[in-house]
Design an enzyme around this catalytic site. Sequence first.
Site, PDB file in Angstrom:
ATOM      1  N   GLY A  16       0.912  -1.249   0.057  1.00 51.68           N
ATOM      2  CA  GLY A  16      -0.143  -0.158   0.086  1.00 51.68           C
ATOM      3  C   GLY A  16       0.839   1.241  -0.165  1.00 51.68           C
ATOM      4  N   SER A  17       1.789   1.372  -0.882  1.00 52.26           N
ATOM      5  CA  SER A  17       2.760   2.480  -0.898  1.00 52.26           C
ATOM      6  C   SER A  17       2.516   3.599  -2.024  1.00 52.26           C
ATOM      7  CB  SER A  17       4.151   2.058  -1.076  1.00 52.26           C
ATOM      8  OG  SER A  17       4.282   0.950  -1.741  1.00 52.26           O
ATOM      9  N   ARG A  19       0.117   5.835  -1.693  1.00 52.25           N
ATOM     10  CA  ARG A  19      -0.002   6.956  -1.129  1.00 52.25           C
ATOM     11  C   ARG A  19       0.299   7.086   0.418  1.00 52.25           C
ATOM     12  NH1 ARG A  19      -5.616   6.535   0.027  1.00 52.25           N
ATOM     13  NH2 ARG A  19      -6.470   4.655  -1.234  1.00 52.25           N
ATOM     14  N   ASN A  95       1.699  -2.055   5.554  1.00 54.99           N
ATOM     15  CA  ASN A  95       1.186  -0.944   5.928  1.00 54.99           C
ATOM     16  C   ASN A  95      -0.434  -0.910   5.087  1.00 54.99           C
ATOM     17  OD1 ASN A  95       1.378   2.152   5.789  1.00 54.99           O
ATOM     18  ND2 ASN A  95       0.746   1.673   3.699  1.00 54.99           N
ATOM     19  N   SER A 148      -2.423   0.205  14.787  1.00 59.31           N
ATOM     20  CA  SER A 148      -3.288   1.197  15.079  1.00 59.31           C
ATOM     21  C   SER A 148      -3.331   1.421  16.512  1.00 59.31           C
ATOM     22  CB  SER A 148      -4.508   1.435  14.369  1.00 59.31           C
ATOM     23  OG  SER A 148      -5.358   2.367  14.780  1.00 59.31           O
ATOM     24  N   TYR A 161     -12.118  -2.546  12.230  1.00 61.65           N
ATOM     25  CA  TYR A 161     -10.833  -1.935  12.377  1.00 61.65           C
ATOM     26  C   TYR A 161      -9.823  -2.253  13.473  1.00 61.65           C
ATOM     27  CZ  TYR A 161      -7.122   1.545  11.269  1.00 61.65           C
ATOM     28  OH  TYR A 161      -6.005   2.149  10.998  1.00 61.65           O
ATOM     29  N   LYS A 165      -6.680  -4.517  13.647  1.00 61.77           N
ATOM     30  CA  LYS A 165      -5.269  -4.106  14.081  1.00 61.77           C
ATOM     31  C   LYS A 165      -4.827  -4.873  15.395  1.00 61.77           C
ATOM     32  CE  LYS A 165      -4.632  -0.880  10.839  1.00 61.77           C
ATOM     33  NZ  LYS A 165      -3.492  -1.198   9.929  1.00 61.77           N
ATOM     34  N   ILE A 194      -2.872  10.056  12.383  1.00 71.00           N
ATOM     35  CA  ILE A 194      -1.772  10.754  11.473  1.00 71.00           C
ATOM     36  C   ILE A 194      -2.451  11.534  10.127  1.00 71.00           C
ATOM     37  CG2 ILE A 194       0.274  10.053   9.896  1.00 71.00           C
ATOM     38  CD1 ILE A 194       0.563   9.465  13.000  1.00 71.00           C
TER      39      ILE A 194
HETATM   40  P1  NAP Z   1      -3.985   5.627   3.038  1.00 73.07           P
HETATM   41  O1  NAP Z   1      -3.673   7.050   2.761  1.00 73.07           O
HETATM   42  O2  NAP Z   1      -5.799   5.373   2.843  1.00 73.07           O
HETATM   43  O3  NAP Z   1      -3.403   4.706   2.157  1.00 73.07           O
HETATM   44  C1  NAP Z   1      -3.644   3.313   2.535  1.00 73.07           C
HETATM   45  C2  NAP Z   1      -2.796   2.379   1.360  1.00 73.07           C
HETATM   46  O4  NAP Z   1      -3.235   1.034   1.463  1.00 73.07           O
HETATM   47  C3  NAP Z   1      -3.142   3.016   0.113  1.00 73.07           C
HETATM   48  O5  NAP Z   1      -1.529   3.060  -0.552  1.00 73.07           O
HETATM   49  C4  NAP Z   1      -3.911   1.936  -0.611  1.00 73.07           C
HETATM   50  O6  NAP Z   1      -3.650   1.637  -2.041  1.00 73.07           O
HETATM   51  C5  NAP Z   1      -3.391   0.715  -0.108  1.00 73.07           C
HETATM   52  N1  NAP Z   1      -4.198  -0.435   0.145  1.00 73.07           N
HETATM   53  C6  NAP Z   1      -5.521  -0.418   0.396  1.00 73.07           C
HETATM   54  N2  NAP Z   1      -6.094  -1.691  -0.011  1.00 73.07           N
HETATM   55  C7  NAP Z   1      -5.097  -2.570  -0.361  1.00 73.07           C
HETATM   56  C8  NAP Z   1      -5.094  -3.819  -0.810  1.00 73.07           C
HETATM   57  N3  NAP Z   1      -6.071  -4.570  -0.742  1.00 73.07           N
HETATM   58  N4  NAP Z   1      -3.892  -4.225  -1.251  1.00 73.07           N
HETATM   59  C9  NAP Z   1      -2.905  -3.622  -1.504  1.00 73.07           C
HETATM   60  N5  NAP Z   1      -2.823  -2.228  -0.957  1.00 73.07           N
HETATM   61  C10 NAP Z   1      -4.081  -1.775  -0.285  1.00 73.07           C
HETATM   62  O7  NAP Z   1      -3.964   5.171   4.714  1.00 73.07           O
HETATM   63  P2  NAP Z   1      -2.743   5.725   5.277  1.00 73.07           P
HETATM   64  O8  NAP Z   1      -3.282   6.766   6.552  1.00 73.07           O
HETATM   65  O9  NAP Z   1      -1.577   6.175   4.870  1.00 73.07           O
HETATM   66  O10 NAP Z   1      -2.477   4.459   6.404  1.00 73.07           O
HETATM   67  C11 NAP Z   1      -1.587   3.424   6.222  1.00 73.07           C
HETATM   68  C12 NAP Z   1      -1.702   2.467   7.252  1.00 73.07           C
HETATM   69  O11 NAP Z   1      -1.522   3.075   8.762  1.00 73.07           O
HETATM   70  C13 NAP Z   1      -3.014   1.582   7.375  1.00 73.07           C
HETATM   71  O12 NAP Z   1      -2.480   0.177   7.651  1.00 73.07           O
HETATM   72  C14 NAP Z   1      -3.590   2.312   8.396  1.00 73.07           C
HETATM   73  O13 NAP Z   1      -4.546   1.432   8.972  1.00 73.07           O
HETATM   74  C15 NAP Z   1      -2.559   2.939   9.454  1.00 73.07           C
HETATM   75  N6  NAP Z   1      -2.937   3.694  10.328  1.00 73.07           N
HETATM   76  C16 NAP Z   1      -3.261   5.039  10.022  1.00 73.07           C
HETATM   77  C17 NAP Z   1      -3.458   5.900  10.702  1.00 73.07           C
HETATM   78  C18 NAP Z   1      -3.719   7.444  10.315  1.00 73.07           C
HETATM   79  O14 NAP Z   1      -4.262   8.287  11.128  1.00 73.07           O
HETATM   80  N7  NAP Z   1      -3.614   7.746   9.088  1.00 73.07           N
HETATM   81  C19 NAP Z   1      -3.563   5.810  12.225  1.00 73.07           C
HETATM   82  C20 NAP Z   1      -3.163   4.447  12.626  1.00 73.07           C
HETATM   83  C21 NAP Z   1      -2.912   3.474  11.715  1.00 73.07           C
HETATM   84  P3  NAP Z   1      -4.495   2.454  -3.298  1.00 73.07           P
HETATM   85  O15 NAP Z   1      -3.825   3.990  -2.968  1.00 73.07           O
HETATM   86  O16 NAP Z   1      -3.760   1.417  -4.278  1.00 73.07           O
HETATM   87  O17 NAP Z   1      -5.745   1.959  -2.737  1.00 73.07           O
END
Ligand code: NAP
Length: 254
Positions: A16-17, A19, A95, A148, A161, A165, A194
């Site tokens: 999931g890299s 974005r 990720n 998370s 979720y 997690k 984040i």
């Molecule tokens: P994001 O911007 O929505 O990015 C998520 C990434 O996961 C995207 O690159 C997406 O790819 C990819 N993805 C989704 N489904 C997938 C699949 N089936 N196979 C491969 N890739 C997939 O989210 P983020 O905020 O960067 O979060 C990244 C990680 O951190 C996640 O695990 C999230 O649960 C965790 N997290 C985030 C926060 C926060 O506040 N942001 C807090 C706690 C934990 P596409 O772009 O190709 O769809």
Amino acid sequence: MSHPFDYSGKVVLVTGSSRGIGAGMVEAFARAGGRCVVNYVADDAGRNKTDAERVAAGMKDAIVIECDVANDASVAAMMRQIGEKLGGLDILVNNAGILRDRTIKKMTPDDWEAVLKVNLTGPFNCIRHATATTPLLREGGRIVNISSLSAYAGMFGQANYAAAKAGLVALTKVSARELAKQKITVNAIAPGVIETEIIASVPQEQKKKYLEQIPLGRFGQVDDVVNAALFLCSPLASYITGQVIHVNGGMLMP
Ligand code: NAP
């Protein structure tokens, strides 16, 4: 002595890299010399592919692989490609993640299943295929699972979720024990709030409430999570395994 965050010669896969945190993560490993794999999941509009290619274009020798981590055969094919093109793997960051927030009353079985599949089965698929009979992940390798704060706080509307997690923390500990023989460390990072697209949908009022609960007085930035991963994958962290680093500005101190 070389810099502890020098990843020259290391092959790095961040799922999931295309974005968000994943893109920031893979870019940081590439800047530190890593040979990186940018992973995205295909969508009808082709946006994710474009995003992934844009991320990879800024790096030296990066490769882009389409793979849905929730799909076992797709993960097997991604690992095969990495083996053929890059000869092995040193760092796996699980990720990829999705949200489908709803109260339990309104949550459909599909909402539950979809989140569990990407956020928990996805990392299992990746760990399994990277460490299978002819292991791709080399001795001394590193696995970092992005969990998370929700796993610990049980956030409202996040039954699917939070459960996924929390399961990922348990998977981290079991993998840490099982892979210790190969000197592979497995740790998790539990980010708080984040600033990425995943929280863009959170209502302003709710964001204000979150902010009031963060002792350091700000939301986290992608680099706050990236820095923890750079540390966990470095030689400085070679005696740390089966642990969770909480990157949340003090929002929760479990
Ligand atoms: P994001 O911007 O929505 O990015 C998520 C990434 O996961 C995207 O690159 C997406 O790819 C990819 N993805 C989704 N489904 C997938 C699949 N089936 N196979 C491969 N890739 C997939 O989210 P983020 O905020 O960067 O979060 C990244 C990680 O951190 C996640 O695990 C999230 O649960 C965790 N997290 C985030 C926060 C926060 O506040 N942001 C807090 C706690 C934990 P596409 O772009 O190709 O769809």
